[in-house]
Design a protein around this motif. Structure first.
Motif, PDB file in Angstrom:
ATOM      1  N   PRO A  84     -18.634  -9.165 -17.442  1.00  0.00           N
ATOM      2  CA  PRO A  84     -17.271  -8.643 -17.234  1.00  0.00           C
ATOM      3  C   PRO A  84     -16.321  -9.764 -16.819  1.00  0.00           C
ATOM      4  N   VAL A  85     -15.133  -9.771 -17.391  1.00  0.00           N
ATOM      5  CA  VAL A  85     -14.112 -10.782 -17.074  1.00  0.00           C
ATOM      6  C   VAL A  85     -12.789 -10.045 -16.838  1.00  0.00           C
ATOM      7  N   CYS A  86     -12.011 -10.526 -15.879  1.00  0.00           N
ATOM      8  CA  CYS A  86     -10.727  -9.898 -15.552  1.00  0.00           C
ATOM      9  C   CYS A  86      -9.728 -11.011 -15.268  1.00  0.00           C
ATOM     10  N   ILE A  87      -8.638 -11.067 -16.043  1.00  0.00           N
ATOM     11  CA  ILE A  87      -7.720 -12.211 -15.981  1.00  0.00           C
ATOM     12  C   ILE A  87      -6.271 -11.716 -15.821  1.00  0.00           C
ATOM     13  N   PRO A  88      -5.497 -12.330 -14.892  1.00  0.00           N
ATOM     14  CA  PRO A  88      -4.095 -11.932 -14.725  1.00  0.00           C
ATOM     15  C   PRO A  88      -3.205 -12.498 -15.826  1.00  0.00           C
ATOM     16  N   MET A  89      -2.224 -11.724 -16.239  1.00  0.00           N
ATOM     17  CA  MET A  89      -1.330 -12.150 -17.334  1.00  0.00           C
ATOM     18  C   MET A  89       0.045 -11.511 -17.226  1.00  0.00           C
ATOM     19  N   LEU A  90       1.039 -12.224 -17.727  1.00  0.00           N
ATOM     20  CA  LEU A  90       2.345 -11.623 -18.006  1.00  0.00           C
ATOM     21  C   LEU A  90       2.184 -10.674 -19.188  1.00  0.00           C
ATOM     22  N   PHE A  91       2.958  -9.616 -19.195  1.00  0.00           N
ATOM     23  CA  PHE A  91       2.891  -8.702 -20.346  1.00  0.00           C
ATOM     24  C   PHE A  91       4.204  -7.943 -20.463  1.00  0.00           C
TER      25      PHE A  91
ATOM     26  N   PHE B 244       1.184  -9.492 -25.384  1.00  0.00           N
ATOM     27  CA  PHE B 244       0.653 -10.638 -24.641  1.00  0.00           C
ATOM     28  C   PHE B 244       0.917 -11.914 -25.426  1.00  0.00           C
ATOM     29  N   HIS B 245       1.035 -13.024 -24.706  1.00  0.00           N
ATOM     30  CA  HIS B 245       1.131 -14.305 -25.421  1.00  0.00           C
ATOM     31  C   HIS B 245       0.368 -15.368 -24.639  1.00  0.00           C
ATOM     32  N   GLY B 246       0.004 -16.418 -25.339  1.00  0.00           N
ATOM     33  CA  GLY B 246      -0.707 -17.525 -24.685  1.00  0.00           C
ATOM     34  C   GLY B 246      -0.996 -18.600 -25.721  1.00  0.00           C
ATOM     35  N   ALA B 247      -1.717 -19.611 -25.270  1.00  0.00           N
ATOM     36  CA  ALA B 247      -2.039 -20.718 -26.178  1.00  0.00           C
ATOM     37  C   ALA B 247      -2.937 -20.211 -27.306  1.00  0.00           C
ATOM     38  N   THR B 248      -2.643 -20.664 -28.507  1.00  0.00           N
ATOM     39  CA  THR B 248      -3.443 -20.284 -29.674  1.00  0.00           C
ATOM     40  C   THR B 248      -4.913 -20.627 -29.456  1.00  0.00           C
ATOM     41  N   SER B 249      -5.153 -21.699 -28.681  1.00  0.00           N
ATOM     42  CA  SER B 249      -6.535 -22.156 -28.474  1.00  0.00           C
ATOM     43  C   SER B 249      -7.248 -21.419 -27.339  1.00  0.00           C
ATOM     44  N   SER B 250      -6.548 -20.537 -26.612  1.00  0.00           N
ATOM     45  CA  SER B 250      -7.167 -19.992 -25.398  1.00  0.00           C
ATOM     46  C   SER B 250      -8.222 -18.932 -25.686  1.00  0.00           C
ATOM     47  N   ARG B 251      -9.263 -18.934 -24.881  1.00  0.00           N
ATOM     48  CA  ARG B 251     -10.331 -17.946 -24.984  1.00  0.00           C
ATOM     49  C   ARG B 251      -9.754 -16.551 -24.813  1.00  0.00           C
ATOM     50  N   LEU B 252      -8.830 -16.441 -23.841  1.00  0.00           N
ATOM     51  CA  LEU B 252      -8.250 -15.136 -23.511  1.00  0.00           C
ATOM     52  C   LEU B 252      -7.511 -14.542 -24.707  1.00  0.00           C
ATOM     53  N   MET B 253      -6.622 -15.323 -25.308  1.00  0.00           N
ATOM     54  CA  MET B 253      -5.821 -14.797 -26.421  1.00  0.00           C
ATOM     55  C   MET B 253      -6.700 -14.476 -27.624  1.00  0.00           C
ATOM     56  N   LYS B 254      -7.692 -15.352 -27.889  1.00  0.00           N
ATOM     57  CA  LYS B 254      -8.602 -15.076 -29.018  1.00  0.00           C
ATOM     58  C   LYS B 254      -9.339 -13.766 -28.764  1.00  0.00           C
TER      59      LYS B 254
ATOM     60  N   LEU C 198       5.449  -7.111 -13.605  1.00  0.00           N
ATOM     61  CA  LEU C 198       5.490  -8.326 -14.435  1.00  0.00           C
ATOM     62  C   LEU C 198       4.090  -8.761 -14.843  1.00  0.00           C
ATOM     63  N   VAL C 199       3.148  -8.503 -13.955  1.00  0.00           N
ATOM     64  CA  VAL C 199       1.794  -9.020 -14.165  1.00  0.00           C
ATOM     65  C   VAL C 199       0.805  -7.865 -14.275  1.00  0.00           C
ATOM     66  N   CYS C 200      -0.157  -8.035 -15.174  1.00  0.00           N
ATOM     67  CA  CYS C 200      -1.248  -7.059 -15.287  1.00  0.00           C
ATOM     68  C   CYS C 200      -2.569  -7.831 -15.189  1.00  0.00           C
TER      69      CYS C 200
HETATM   70  C1  LIG Z   1       0.855 -14.399 -12.738  1.00  0.00           C
HETATM   71  C2  LIG Z   1       0.118 -15.007 -13.905  1.00  0.00           C
HETATM   72  C3  LIG Z   1       0.596 -14.818 -15.190  1.00  0.00           C
HETATM   73  C4  LIG Z   1      -0.067 -15.394 -16.277  1.00  0.00           C
HETATM   74  N1  LIG Z   1       0.398 -15.154 -17.543  1.00  0.00           N
HETATM   75  C5  LIG Z   1      -0.281 -15.650 -18.593  1.00  0.00           C
HETATM   76  C6  LIG Z   1       0.134 -15.360 -19.929  1.00  0.00           C
HETATM   77  O1  LIG Z   1       1.109 -14.640 -20.161  1.00  0.00           O
HETATM   78  N2  LIG Z   1      -0.572 -15.884 -20.949  1.00  0.00           N
HETATM   79  C7  LIG Z   1      -1.674 -16.679 -20.724  1.00  0.00           C
HETATM   80  O2  LIG Z   1      -2.293 -17.114 -21.701  1.00  0.00           O
HETATM   81  N3  LIG Z   1      -2.082 -16.970 -19.483  1.00  0.00           N
HETATM   82  C8  LIG Z   1      -1.418 -16.477 -18.416  1.00  0.00           C
HETATM   83  N4  LIG Z   1      -1.833 -16.779 -17.145  1.00  0.00           N
HETATM   84  C9  LIG Z   1      -2.988 -17.676 -16.993  1.00  0.00           C
HETATM   85  C10 LIG Z   1      -4.262 -16.847 -17.193  1.00  0.00           C
HETATM   86  O3  LIG Z   1      -4.566 -16.137 -16.008  1.00  0.00           O
HETATM   87  C11 LIG Z   1      -5.477 -17.710 -17.603  1.00  0.00           C
HETATM   88  O4  LIG Z   1      -5.678 -18.714 -16.632  1.00  0.00           O
HETATM   89  C12 LIG Z   1      -5.280 -18.406 -18.939  1.00  0.00           C
HETATM   90  O5  LIG Z   1      -4.769 -17.510 -19.912  1.00  0.00           O
HETATM   91  C13 LIG Z   1      -6.596 -18.911 -19.479  1.00  0.00           C
HETATM   92  O6  LIG Z   1      -7.473 -17.812 -19.628  1.00  0.00           O
HETATM   93  P1  LIG Z   1      -8.880 -18.056 -20.299  1.00  0.00           P
HETATM   94  O7  LIG Z   1      -9.738 -16.859 -20.017  1.00  0.00           O
HETATM   95  O8  LIG Z   1      -8.669 -18.416 -21.731  1.00  0.00           O
HETATM   96  O9  LIG Z   1      -9.314 -19.343 -19.448  1.00  0.00           O
HETATM   97  P2  LIG Z   1     -10.684 -19.994 -19.201  1.00  0.00           P
HETATM   98  O10 LIG Z   1     -10.359 -21.300 -18.561  1.00  0.00           O
HETATM   99  O11 LIG Z   1     -11.527 -19.966 -20.443  1.00  0.00           O
HETATM  100  O12 LIG Z   1     -11.364 -19.034 -18.109  1.00  0.00           O
HETATM  101  C14 LIG Z   1     -12.636 -19.379 -17.634  1.00  0.00           C
HETATM  102  C15 LIG Z   1     -12.788 -18.812 -16.244  1.00  0.00           C
HETATM  103  O13 LIG Z   1     -11.858 -19.446 -15.375  1.00  0.00           O
HETATM  104  C16 LIG Z   1     -11.440 -18.536 -14.371  1.00  0.00           C
HETATM  105  N5  LIG Z   1      -9.991 -18.304 -14.498  1.00  0.00           N
HETATM  106  C17 LIG Z   1      -9.223 -18.345 -15.618  1.00  0.00           C
HETATM  107  N6  LIG Z   1      -7.945 -18.023 -15.326  1.00  0.00           N
HETATM  108  C18 LIG Z   1      -7.918 -17.767 -14.006  1.00  0.00           C
HETATM  109  C19 LIG Z   1      -6.895 -17.394 -13.128  1.00  0.00           C
HETATM  110  N7  LIG Z   1      -5.622 -17.193 -13.512  1.00  0.00           N
HETATM  111  N8  LIG Z   1      -7.202 -17.236 -11.834  1.00  0.00           N
HETATM  112  C20 LIG Z   1      -8.457 -17.432 -11.392  1.00  0.00           C
HETATM  113  N9  LIG Z   1      -9.483 -17.769 -12.194  1.00  0.00           N
HETATM  114  C21 LIG Z   1      -9.215 -17.930 -13.486  1.00  0.00           C
HETATM  115  C22 LIG Z   1     -12.200 -17.233 -14.617  1.00  0.00           C
HETATM  116  O14 LIG Z   1     -13.390 -17.244 -13.868  1.00  0.00           O
HETATM  117  C23 LIG Z   1     -12.494 -17.314 -16.085  1.00  0.00           C
HETATM  118  O15 LIG Z   1     -13.575 -16.498 -16.478  1.00  0.00           O
HETATM  119  C24 LIG Z   1      -1.217 -16.192 -16.062  1.00  0.00           C
HETATM  120  C25 LIG Z   1      -1.701 -16.361 -14.766  1.00  0.00           C
HETATM  121  C26 LIG Z   1      -1.063 -15.752 -13.700  1.00  0.00           C
HETATM  122  C27 LIG Z   1      -1.633 -15.910 -12.311  1.00  0.00           C
END
Ligand SMILES: Cc1cc2nc3c(=O)[nH]c(=O)nc-3n(C[C@H](O)[C@H](O)[C@H](O)COP(=O)(O)OP(=O)(O)OC[C@H]3O[C@@H](n4cnc5c(N)ncnc54)[C@H](O)[C@@H]3O)c2cc1C
Length: 223
Positions: A49-56, A65-75, A37-39
């Protein structure tokens, strides 16, 4: 690409340590991708380097992938930079006679590619449905569909999988011959996930829908 054709092995995906555990065929790789479920999505942002967990989810050779239009991750994902996505299914702990030979049983995948934003409404809805189906088949037709405002607030991105590898470990410990007579317990602790259902007290429907029970049954019986 034909379903049967393995991913090309090159410097990005070649498994160097214990290459006997590697697989490059789409069947092996997508079986792991589809069960998880999660990657973790990795990228470089301003040399960091950045590594973030997400549904996919997956549609053919593309990750969704999906997320908020405003999010750093999705952009970032939609922006087309090089991405590395990893997935792991943890199957067990392997307890050996020596600490050195302790291990874990796992099925894992690394995938490489670049993302693009999905703007076409039909493609976006199909991508969102694939995410919903990944979480629970049947939910898409039961819960309220996303409205215009919600669709606008949600960014969808797809990543074409250019390269991938799977690595799998299974079985018991591999001890040194010299340690075989040591009086130490050895074995494998296998993990089996179990799902339980609890109806929310605010729910107007108290009978658990069939698709939810089916999901739980599938979840509890899968490897
Ligand atoms: C199981 C799971 C599923 C998720 N699925 C989705 C999804 O489908 N779509 C989605 O948009 N988001 C998902 N998230 C949330 C996602 O992990 C990010 O928190 C979110 O997308 C914002 O990312 P960002 O890099 O834009 O956030 P920012 O707030 O800009 O990130 C800044 C910093 O905050 C820290 N940070 C951010 N997220 C996390 C985190 N989860 N855990 C620990 N530190 C973190 C990191 O150090 C990161 O570099 C999921 C999280 C989990 C745990």
């Amino acid at each position: 690409m034909n379903d049967q054709v393995p991913f090309t092995v090159d410097r990005r995906n070649r498994v160097i340590r214990q290459p006997n555990r590697a697989a490059y065929d789409q069947g092996s790789i997508f079986a792991i991708v589809d069960q998880a479920l999660v990657c973790h999505v990795s990228f470089i942002e301003n040399d960091q380097p950045v590594c973030i967990p997400m549904l996919f989810s997956r549609i053919d050779r593309q990750l969704v992938f999906h997320g908020a239009t405003s999010s750093r991750l999705m952009k970032t994902i939609a922006g087309g930079c090089e991405l590395c996505v990893t997935v792991v299914l943890l199957d067990g702990l392997v307890m050996a006679r020596s600490l050195f030979h302790h291990s874990m049983n796992y099925r894992s995948v690394s995938l490489f590619g670049r993302g693009r934003e999905v703007s076409d409404v039909d493609e976006k809805l199909a991508a969102l449905k694939s995410l919903s189906d990944k979480v629970m088949i049947g939910r898409w037709d039961d819960a309220r569909a996303p409205n215009q405002k919600e669709l606008k607030a949600t960014m969808v991105a797809m990543v074409e999988i250019e390269s991938a590898a799977a690595k799998v470990r299974s079985g018991g410990p591999v001890d040194d011959v010299a340690d075989m007579d040591l009086p130490v317990w050895v074995g494998e602790i296998q993990f089996h996930q179990n799902a339980l259902v609890e109806t929310d007290r605010s729910s107007s429907i108290t009978e658990i829908p069939g698709y939810v029970n089916n999901h739980v049954m599938r979840f509890n019986t899968k490897d």
